[in-house]
Design an enzyme around this catalytic site. Structure first.
Site, PDB file in Angstrom:
ATOM      1  N   GLN A 105      61.476   8.633   2.602  1.00  0.00           N
ATOM      2  CA  GLN A 105      62.360   8.504   3.723  1.00  0.00           C
ATOM      3  C   GLN A 105      62.174   6.772   4.753  1.00  0.00           C
ATOM      4  OE1 GLN A 105      64.730  12.214   4.870  1.00  0.00           O
ATOM      5  NE2 GLN A 105      62.030  12.499   5.234  1.00  0.00           N
ATOM      6  N   ASN A 106      61.132   6.833   4.316  1.00  0.00           N
ATOM      7  CA  ASN A 106      60.666   5.442   5.362  1.00  0.00           C
ATOM      8  C   ASN A 106      61.042   4.101   4.806  1.00  0.00           C
ATOM      9  OD1 ASN A 106      60.047   7.462   7.219  1.00  0.00           O
ATOM     10  ND2 ASN A 106      58.245   7.295   7.048  1.00  0.00           N
ATOM     11  N   ASP A 108      59.109   1.322   5.735  1.00  0.00           N
ATOM     12  CA  ASP A 108      58.417   0.556   6.260  1.00  0.00           C
ATOM     13  C   ASP A 108      57.740  -0.458   4.796  1.00  0.00           C
ATOM     14  OD1 ASP A 108      56.666   2.033   5.836  1.00  0.00           O
ATOM     15  OD2 ASP A 108      57.693   3.291   7.954  1.00  0.00           O
ATOM     16  N   HIS A 123      65.402   5.734   0.740  1.00  0.00           N
ATOM     17  CA  HIS A 123      66.699   5.275   1.964  1.00  0.00           C
ATOM     18  C   HIS A 123      65.735   3.723   1.772  1.00  0.00           C
ATOM     19  CE1 HIS A 123      67.218  10.264   4.243  1.00  0.00           C
ATOM     20  NE2 HIS A 123      67.606   9.323   3.049  1.00  0.00           N
ATOM     21  N   GLY A 215      55.569  14.883   7.839  1.00  0.00           N
ATOM     22  CA  GLY A 215      56.842  14.741   9.592  1.00  0.00           C
ATOM     23  C   GLY A 215      57.934  13.618   8.871  1.00  0.00           C
ATOM     24  N   SER A 217      61.651  15.781  10.002  1.00  0.00           N
ATOM     25  CA  SER A 217      62.592  17.072  10.599  1.00  0.00           C
ATOM     26  C   SER A 217      63.579  17.849   9.586  1.00  0.00           C
ATOM     27  CB  SER A 217      63.898  16.462  11.932  1.00  0.00           C
ATOM     28  OG  SER A 217      64.484  15.717  10.931  1.00  0.00           O
ATOM     29  N   ALA A 254      49.930  13.358  11.679  1.00  0.00           N
ATOM     30  CA  ALA A 254      49.675  12.846  10.368  1.00  0.00           C
ATOM     31  C   ALA A 254      48.335  12.303   9.676  1.00  0.00           C
ATOM     32  CB  ALA A 254      51.024  12.300   9.432  1.00  0.00           C
TER      33      ALA A 254
HETATM   34  P1  OAD Z   1      62.835  12.516  12.805  1.00  0.00           P
HETATM   35  O1  OAD Z   1      63.144  12.064  13.483  1.00  0.00           O
HETATM   36  O2  OAD Z   1      64.369  13.119  12.139  1.00  0.00           O
HETATM   37  O3  OAD Z   1      61.898  13.540  12.447  1.00  0.00           O
HETATM   38  C1  OAD Z   1      60.443  13.255  12.931  1.00  0.00           C
HETATM   39  C2  OAD Z   1      59.408  14.494  12.139  1.00  0.00           C
HETATM   40  O4  OAD Z   1      58.200  13.667  12.649  1.00  0.00           O
HETATM   41  C3  OAD Z   1      59.439  15.203  13.822  1.00  0.00           C
HETATM   42  O5  OAD Z   1      59.447  16.500  12.960  1.00  0.00           O
HETATM   43  C4  OAD Z   1      58.093  14.986  13.977  1.00  0.00           C
HETATM   44  O6  OAD Z   1      58.141  16.410  14.725  1.00  0.00           O
HETATM   45  C5  OAD Z   1      57.732  14.630  13.457  1.00  0.00           C
HETATM   46  N1  OAD Z   1      56.452  13.950  13.841  1.00  0.00           N
HETATM   47  C6  OAD Z   1      56.436  13.151  14.869  1.00  0.00           C
HETATM   48  N2  OAD Z   1      54.989  12.526  14.855  1.00  0.00           N
HETATM   49  C7  OAD Z   1      54.073  13.219  14.245  1.00  0.00           C
HETATM   50  C8  OAD Z   1      53.070  12.278  13.613  1.00  0.00           C
HETATM   51  N3  OAD Z   1      52.241  11.915  14.157  1.00  0.00           N
HETATM   52  N4  OAD Z   1      52.902  12.827  12.507  1.00  0.00           N
HETATM   53  C9  OAD Z   1      53.437  13.529  11.421  1.00  0.00           C
HETATM   54  N5  OAD Z   1      54.678  14.250  12.384  1.00  0.00           N
HETATM   55  C10 OAD Z   1      55.307  13.838  12.642  1.00  0.00           C
HETATM   56  O7  OAD Z   1      62.646  11.690  11.005  1.00  0.00           O
HETATM   57  P2  OAD Z   1      63.055  12.143   9.263  1.00  0.00           P
HETATM   58  O8  OAD Z   1      62.732  13.133   8.817  1.00  0.00           O
HETATM   59  O9  OAD Z   1      62.661  11.234   8.461  1.00  0.00           O
HETATM   60  O10 OAD Z   1      67.873   8.343   7.290  1.00  0.00           O
HETATM   61  O11 OAD Z   1      65.417  11.642   9.082  1.00  0.00           O
HETATM   62  C11 OAD Z   1      65.425  11.881   8.175  1.00  0.00           C
HETATM   63  C12 OAD Z   1      66.304  10.520   7.897  1.00  0.00           C
HETATM   64  O12 OAD Z   1      67.115  10.212   9.086  1.00  0.00           O
HETATM   65  C13 OAD Z   1      66.051   8.885   7.712  1.00  0.00           C
HETATM   66  O13 OAD Z   1      65.451   8.446   6.769  1.00  0.00           O
HETATM   67  C14 OAD Z   1      67.332   8.357   8.306  1.00  0.00           C
HETATM   68  C15 OAD Z   1      67.394   8.742  10.016  1.00  0.00           C
HETATM   69  O14 OAD Z   1      68.428   9.126  10.131  1.00  0.00           O
HETATM   70  C16 OAD Z   1      68.787   7.198   6.741  1.00  0.00           C
HETATM   71  O15 OAD Z   1      69.546   6.475   8.201  1.00  0.00           O
HETATM   72  C17 OAD Z   1      70.189   7.835   5.933  1.00  0.00           C
END
Ligand code: OAD
Length: 271
Positions: A105-106, A108, A123, A215, A217, A254
């Site tokens: 979903q990243n 980058d 995405h 990583g 949510s 991670a």
């Molecule tokens: P979130 O910010 O919703 O979730 C990030 C997750 O990463 C959480 O579960 C954290 O606990 C975890 N996390 C934090 N640090 C970490 C680490 N060092 N190693 C492993 N995990 C870690 O981000 P996404 O789930 O990616 O979409 O969000 C999904 C989508 O929401 C994105 O692609 C973006 C956003 O709005 C769009 O804009 C369409």
């Protein structure tokens, strides 16, 4: 760490024929890119109602262009500076062990930077420019160009440059028209998923035997349905996250958990 879950994950990885790594923002957190929903996440600082859709961004830009420049700067700058972290490198190293597809979903590009070759960016990518009318990628931009864009945004957000000079700088990469036709290849809320990546991701998830969620949510659909889809198709699903969920949670970052998992799965074989 629950030793049963660890053993399940190690054995599933050792025996896997096709691994899907499904990554979210947490995968790149150790590369200095903020997540969205953690305490210091993007959506805490920039309300999604104003910043998470193209129409919201245009509207906010008409009212307060400096705040939009500040938002875009906060997206672009960390990605311009980022380097792959041990988690990305661990994922890339899997390719020499077993067929591996990354569904991310990243936006980058760090999985590719670290050497992964089969990456589906559902995405989109900040490193691509898309023609929004034809959905074709029309050019790629690199991190040094992103850094120049960030510099122009920083000046403008800091009230040091005119709107015209910002648009001239951005126009080198995204020649702007009133339709916003050429724009970064980013899927925002309410947009269709990036294609063909999304269709391929759904297909590959049905075929994999191990699905590693890292990583994310799991709050944003349709991407968030992939772990259940993999489980229903018979794959083992493991979750790497400081706050993991699911049947086989591996709590931790991670960049620490993934290298150890790969070490434990394959070093024993090599010994
Ligand atoms: P979130 O910010 O919703 O979730 C990030 C997750 O990463 C959480 O579960 C954290 O606990 C975890 N996390 C934090 N640090 C970490 C680490 N060092 N190693 C492993 N995990 C870690 O981000 P996404 O789930 O990616 O979409 O969000 C999904 C989508 O929401 C994105 O692609 C973006 C956003 O709005 C769009 O804009 C369409």
């Amino acid at each position: 760490m629950d030793t049963d879950n660890w053993s399940t994950a190690v054995s599933a990885l050792r025996n896997a024929k096709h691994v899907v790594v499904f990554s979210g923002a947490g995968m790149s957190a150790e590369s200095g890119i903020p997540t969205f929903r953690d305490a210091d996440g993007f959506w805490q600082r920039f309300p999604p109602e104003e910043f998470a859709t193209w129409s919201g961004l245009w509207k906010t830009a008409l009212i307060d262009p400096h705040s939009v420049a500040d938002f875009v700067l906060n997206v672009v700058d960390p990605i311009a500076r980022a380097e792959a972290n041990p988690g990305h490198r661990a994922v890339a190293s899997l390719e020499s062990r077993t067929k591996t597809t990354v569904v991310t979903q990243n936006v980058d590009g760090l999985h590719q930077t670290s050497g992964s070759t089969d990456v589906l960016e559902v995405h989109g990518s900040l490193l691509e420019v898309i023609d929004s009318l034809t959905a074709q990628v029309v050019r790629r931009i690199d991190r040094s160009q992103l850094a120049q864009i960030a510099e122009a945004l920083r000046k403008y957000a800091g009230r040091q440059g005119s709107t015209d000079s910002l648009l001239a700088e951005l126009g080198k990469y995204y020649p702007l028209d009133w339709l916003g036709r050429l724009r970064p290849n980013l899927v925002l809320f309410g947009d269709a998923m990036a294609e063909p990546a999304w269709t391929k991701a759904c297909e590959v998830v049905d075929r994999c035997d191990l699905f590693i969620s890292v990583g994310t949510s799991g709050e944003v659909y349709p991407a968030a349905m992939l772990p259940d889809q993999a489980a229903e198709a018979g794959a083992t699903v493991i979750t790497v996250d400081p706050q993991p969920s699911g049947d086989c949670p591996l709590p931790g970052k991670a960049g620490i958990v993934l290298p150890k998992l790969i070490h434990d799965a394959f070093a024993a074989v090599a010994d």
